[in-house]
Design an enzyme around this catalytic site. Sequence first.
Site, short mmCIF file in Angstrom:
data_model
loop_
_atom_site.label_atom_id
_atom_site.label_comp_id
_atom_site.label_asym_id
_atom_site.label_seq_id
_atom_site.Cartn_x
_atom_site.Cartn_y
_atom_site.Cartn_z
N THR A 293 0.69 -1.37 -0.03
CA THR A 293 0.00 0.06 0.16
C THR A 293 0.70 1.43 -0.11
O THR A 293 1.78 1.51 0.47
CB THR A 293 -0.95 -0.14 1.09
N ALA B 186 2.16 4.50 -8.08
CA ALA B 186 1.97 3.29 -8.83
C ALA B 186 2.69 2.96 -10.05
O ALA B 186 3.04 1.59 -10.32
CB ALA B 186 0.46 3.24 -9.06
N CYS C 58 6.45 1.84 -7.72
CA CYS C 58 6.18 0.73 -6.63
C CYS C 58 5.63 -0.37 -7.13
O CYS C 58 4.33 -0.31 -7.41
CB CYS C 58 5.76 1.27 -5.56
N THR D 179 1.86 -1.19 -5.30
CA THR D 179 1.32 -0.20 -5.36
C THR D 179 0.32 -0.03 -6.66
O THR D 179 1.11 -0.46 -7.68
CB THR D 179 1.76 1.47 -5.20
#
Length: 182
Positions: free
Chosen positions: A10, A164, A167, A170
């Site tokens: 997350t 996003a 990572c 994510t």
Amino acid sequence: MSDNLTMHGTTIVTVRKGGKVVIAGDGQVSLGQTVMKGNARKVRRIGKGNVIAGFAGATADAFTLLERLEKKLEQYPDQLMRASVELAKDWRTDRYLRRLEAMMLVADKNVTLALTGTGDVLEPEEGVMAIGSGGNYALAAARALIDTDKSAEEIARKAMEIAASICVYTNSNIIVETLDAG
């Protein structure tokens, strides 16, 4: 637990600007190298709907902490700072809570805070803060955009999109909660 079975997950970002406060988070939960779920909801309203929260870390631990924060908000209505400090004290001193592995960003109309398992209750500089696996990417992106004419929500969404794209823990399934800020 071996690294292959470690839960990852997350990115959560918060932006306070232009009379609004936003918390945004992605929906990915990973176990090792496997995406277990892509649409988890890690950002939500709590209390009477006047507090928004986002969490990173172990999901069950985060839900436990959210429940505890809601109880503190019942004890200290409309006092997010006080409720958060009281939760942080419990989190740091209680044997059971001390083992919980999660972080939270919480906000109401007046204040934005990060709550950590070490008992820290932190306010952001420059109106932005981020946590989680892609938190540093989201934080850098949000800080770069805070002085533009973009709204708080636009900044949060763009920061999440950038995180996003960098990572692997994510994704771009972004959930956003917004409150009017004082």
